[in-house]
Design a protein around this motif. Structure first.
Motif, PDB file in Angstrom:
ATOM      1  N   LEU A 169     -19.401 -14.011 -81.177  1.00  0.00           N
ATOM      2  CA  LEU A 169     -19.690 -12.890 -80.280  1.00  0.00           C
ATOM      3  C   LEU A 169     -19.586 -13.304 -78.815  1.00  0.00           C
ATOM      4  N   HIS A 170     -20.045 -14.503 -78.495  1.00  0.00           N
ATOM      5  CA  HIS A 170     -19.903 -14.996 -77.120  1.00  0.00           C
ATOM      6  C   HIS A 170     -18.425 -15.187 -76.759  1.00  0.00           C
ATOM      7  N   LEU A 171     -17.644 -15.636 -77.730  1.00  0.00           N
ATOM      8  CA  LEU A 171     -16.211 -15.800 -77.501  1.00  0.00           C
ATOM      9  C   LEU A 171     -15.545 -14.443 -77.255  1.00  0.00           C
ATOM     10  N   ILE A 172     -15.947 -13.430 -78.008  1.00  0.00           N
ATOM     11  CA  ILE A 172     -15.426 -12.070 -77.778  1.00  0.00           C
ATOM     12  C   ILE A 172     -15.801 -11.606 -76.373  1.00  0.00           C
ATOM     13  N   GLY A 173     -17.027 -11.862 -75.955  1.00  0.00           N
ATOM     14  CA  GLY A 173     -17.461 -11.474 -74.609  1.00  0.00           C
ATOM     15  C   GLY A 173     -16.658 -12.171 -73.522  1.00  0.00           C
ATOM     16  N   SER A 174     -16.326 -13.434 -73.733  1.00  0.00           N
ATOM     17  CA  SER A 174     -15.518 -14.157 -72.746  1.00  0.00           C
ATOM     18  C   SER A 174     -14.103 -13.597 -72.677  1.00  0.00           C
ATOM     19  N   CYS A 175     -13.544 -13.229 -73.814  1.00  0.00           N
ATOM     20  CA  CYS A 175     -12.203 -12.630 -73.820  1.00  0.00           C
ATOM     21  C   CYS A 175     -12.235 -11.240 -73.194  1.00  0.00           C
ATOM     22  N   LEU A 176     -13.307 -10.507 -73.399  1.00  0.00           N
ATOM     23  CA  LEU A 176     -13.432  -9.197 -72.772  1.00  0.00           C
ATOM     24  C   LEU A 176     -13.583  -9.318 -71.261  1.00  0.00           C
ATOM     25  N   PHE A 177     -14.096 -10.443 -70.785  1.00  0.00           N
ATOM     26  CA  PHE A 177     -14.172 -10.681 -69.349  1.00  0.00           C
ATOM     27  C   PHE A 177     -12.767 -10.730 -68.750  1.00  0.00           C
ATOM     28  N   LEU A 178     -11.834 -11.374 -69.439  1.00  0.00           N
ATOM     29  CA  LEU A 178     -10.443 -11.371 -68.985  1.00  0.00           C
ATOM     30  C   LEU A 178      -9.885  -9.952 -69.015  1.00  0.00           C
ATOM     31  N   GLY A 179     -10.202  -9.203 -70.047  1.00  0.00           N
ATOM     32  CA  GLY A 179      -9.769  -7.814 -70.109  1.00  0.00           C
ATOM     33  C   GLY A 179     -10.312  -6.997 -68.948  1.00  0.00           C
ATOM     34  N   ASN A 180     -11.551  -7.254 -68.557  1.00  0.00           N
ATOM     35  CA  ASN A 180     -12.136  -6.545 -67.420  1.00  0.00           C
ATOM     36  C   ASN A 180     -11.476  -6.938 -66.112  1.00  0.00           C
ATOM     37  N   ILE A 181     -11.100  -8.197 -65.971  1.00  0.00           N
ATOM     38  CA  ILE A 181     -10.377  -8.623 -64.773  1.00  0.00           C
ATOM     39  C   ILE A 181      -9.046  -7.879 -64.676  1.00  0.00           C
ATOM     40  N   ARG A 222      -1.559 -12.717 -57.826  1.00  0.00           N
ATOM     41  CA  ARG A 222      -0.830 -13.639 -58.684  1.00  0.00           C
ATOM     42  C   ARG A 222      -1.600 -13.822 -59.980  1.00  0.00           C
ATOM     43  N   LEU A 223      -0.879 -14.022 -61.068  1.00  0.00           N
ATOM     44  CA  LEU A 223      -1.510 -14.226 -62.369  1.00  0.00           C
ATOM     45  C   LEU A 223      -2.404 -15.464 -62.382  1.00  0.00           C
ATOM     46  N   PRO A 224      -2.013 -16.593 -61.756  1.00  0.00           N
ATOM     47  CA  PRO A 224      -2.927 -17.742 -61.762  1.00  0.00           C
ATOM     48  C   PRO A 224      -4.279 -17.459 -61.115  1.00  0.00           C
ATOM     49  N   ASP A 225      -4.325 -16.546 -60.143  1.00  0.00           N
ATOM     50  CA  ASP A 225      -5.607 -16.207 -59.521  1.00  0.00           C
ATOM     51  C   ASP A 225      -6.539 -15.508 -60.518  1.00  0.00           C
ATOM     52  N   ALA A 226      -5.984 -14.636 -61.342  1.00  0.00           N
ATOM     53  CA  ALA A 226      -6.799 -13.950 -62.353  1.00  0.00           C
ATOM     54  C   ALA A 226      -7.297 -14.946 -63.402  1.00  0.00           C
ATOM     55  N   ILE A 227      -6.455 -15.905 -63.783  1.00  0.00           N
ATOM     56  CA  ILE A 227      -6.846 -16.883 -64.799  1.00  0.00           C
ATOM     57  C   ILE A 227      -7.930 -17.817 -64.272  1.00  0.00           C
ATOM     58  N   ILE A 228      -7.834 -18.239 -63.006  1.00  0.00           N
ATOM     59  CA  ILE A 228      -8.872 -19.126 -62.469  1.00  0.00           C
ATOM     60  C   ILE A 228     -10.186 -18.359 -62.277  1.00  0.00           C
ATOM     61  N   LEU A 229     -10.097 -17.062 -61.995  1.00  0.00           N
ATOM     62  CA  LEU A 229     -11.309 -16.245 -61.934  1.00  0.00           C
ATOM     63  C   LEU A 229     -11.954 -16.152 -63.309  1.00  0.00           C
ATOM     64  N   TRP A 230     -11.136 -15.988 -64.332  1.00  0.00           N
ATOM     65  CA  TRP A 230     -11.643 -15.971 -65.710  1.00  0.00           C
ATOM     66  C   TRP A 230     -12.311 -17.293 -66.037  1.00  0.00           C
ATOM     67  N   PHE A 231     -11.660 -18.400 -65.684  1.00  0.00           N
ATOM     68  CA  PHE A 231     -12.223 -19.724 -65.941  1.00  0.00           C
ATOM     69  C   PHE A 231     -13.568 -19.889 -65.230  1.00  0.00           C
ATOM     70  N   ALA A 232     -13.625 -19.490 -63.963  1.00  0.00           N
ATOM     71  CA  ALA A 232     -14.858 -19.649 -63.190  1.00  0.00           C
ATOM     72  C   ALA A 232     -15.989 -18.800 -63.750  1.00  0.00           C
ATOM     73  N   GLY A 233     -15.662 -17.656 -64.339  1.00  0.00           N
ATOM     74  CA  GLY A 233     -16.694 -16.782 -64.877  1.00  0.00           C
ATOM     75  C   GLY A 233     -17.169 -17.162 -66.263  1.00  0.00           C
TER      76      GLY A 233
END
Length: 179
Positions: free
Chosen positions: A74-86, A98-109
C-alpha cells in the motif's frame, strides 16, 4: 525451528510489490481514461485523496503488524500515486518542465518514506528512481550531467552501482541494517 515458511513470506512480499505496482498503474490509467470529463479541481482532489488514503491504509495495516507485506504494498502504491499527482498537476496547469525535474521531485518526496517506514521496497524504489533520474539527466542536452557517449554513461553507471554497494555495506553497521 527450520524456518520453512520464510521463503513463502518472501514470495508473498514479491507478489505484494508487483500487485502494488499493477494497482498503481490501474488507478493512474483509470483517471487518465476519464481525464476530459473530470474538472481540474476534482482531478487534483481525487489524486490527493487517493494518495493520502492509500498511505494511511498502509500505515494502519503496517501498524497492526498482522500483514506487513500488504502494508508495504500500500505504501508503494501511494508512492507511485505521488508520481501520478506530479504529472496531474503538471498537465492540469500546463507546466512545461523537463522530465528529469519531475522525477527528482518524485524522488525527493518518496525517498524519506523508506527511512521513516524502514521499508525495503520503498528503499529499492528510491534507488531505482534515483538511477532513472540520473539516466534521464545524462541524456538531456541542457543538463549539467550531460554525457554524450554511451561508454561514459556505462562507466558512470558502473561507478554508481559500486557507490550503491558501498553505501549498502556501510549501512550494515548503522541503525538501518535491513537496507
Amino acid at each position: 525451528h527450520f524456518e520453512l515458511d520464510h521463503e513463502r513470506n518472501r514470495l508473498l512480499q514479491v507478489l505484494a510489490i508487483l500487485g502494488g505496482l499493477l494497482v498503481s498503474a490501474g488507478l493512474i490509467l483509470l483517471i487518465a481514461s476519464h481525464w476530459d470529463a473530470i474538472p481540474k479541481l476534482a482531478r487534483l482532489a481525487a489524486g490527493l485523496i487517493l494518495m493520502l488514503g492509500v498511505q494511511f491504509a498502509g500505515w494502519r495495516v503496517s501498524g497492526q503488524g498482522n500483514h506487513p507485506a500488504v502494508g508495504a504494498s500500500l505504501h508503494l502504491i501511494g508512492s507511485c500515486l505521488f508520481l501520478g499527482n506530479i504529472a496531474l498537476v503538471g498537465q492540469a496547469y500546463n507546466l512545461s518542465s523537463r522530465l528529469p525535474d519531475a522525477i527528482i521531485l518524485w524522488f525527493a518526496g518518496m525517498a524519506p518514506l523508506a527511512w521513516i517506514l524502514r521499508s525495503k521496497s520503498q528503499f529499492l524504489l528510491s534507488l531505482a528512481v534515483f538511477g532513472f533520474w540520473m539516466a534521464l539527466e545524462m541524456n538531456e542536452t541542457r543538463s549539467w550531467f550531460y554525457f554524450g557517449s554511451e561508454a561514459r554513461q556505462l562507466l558512470f553507471f558502473a561507478l554508481l552501482g559500486l557507490a550503491f554497494h558501498a553505501g549498502g555495506a556501510s549501512l550494515r553497521w548503522s541503525a538501518f541494517p535491513e537496507f
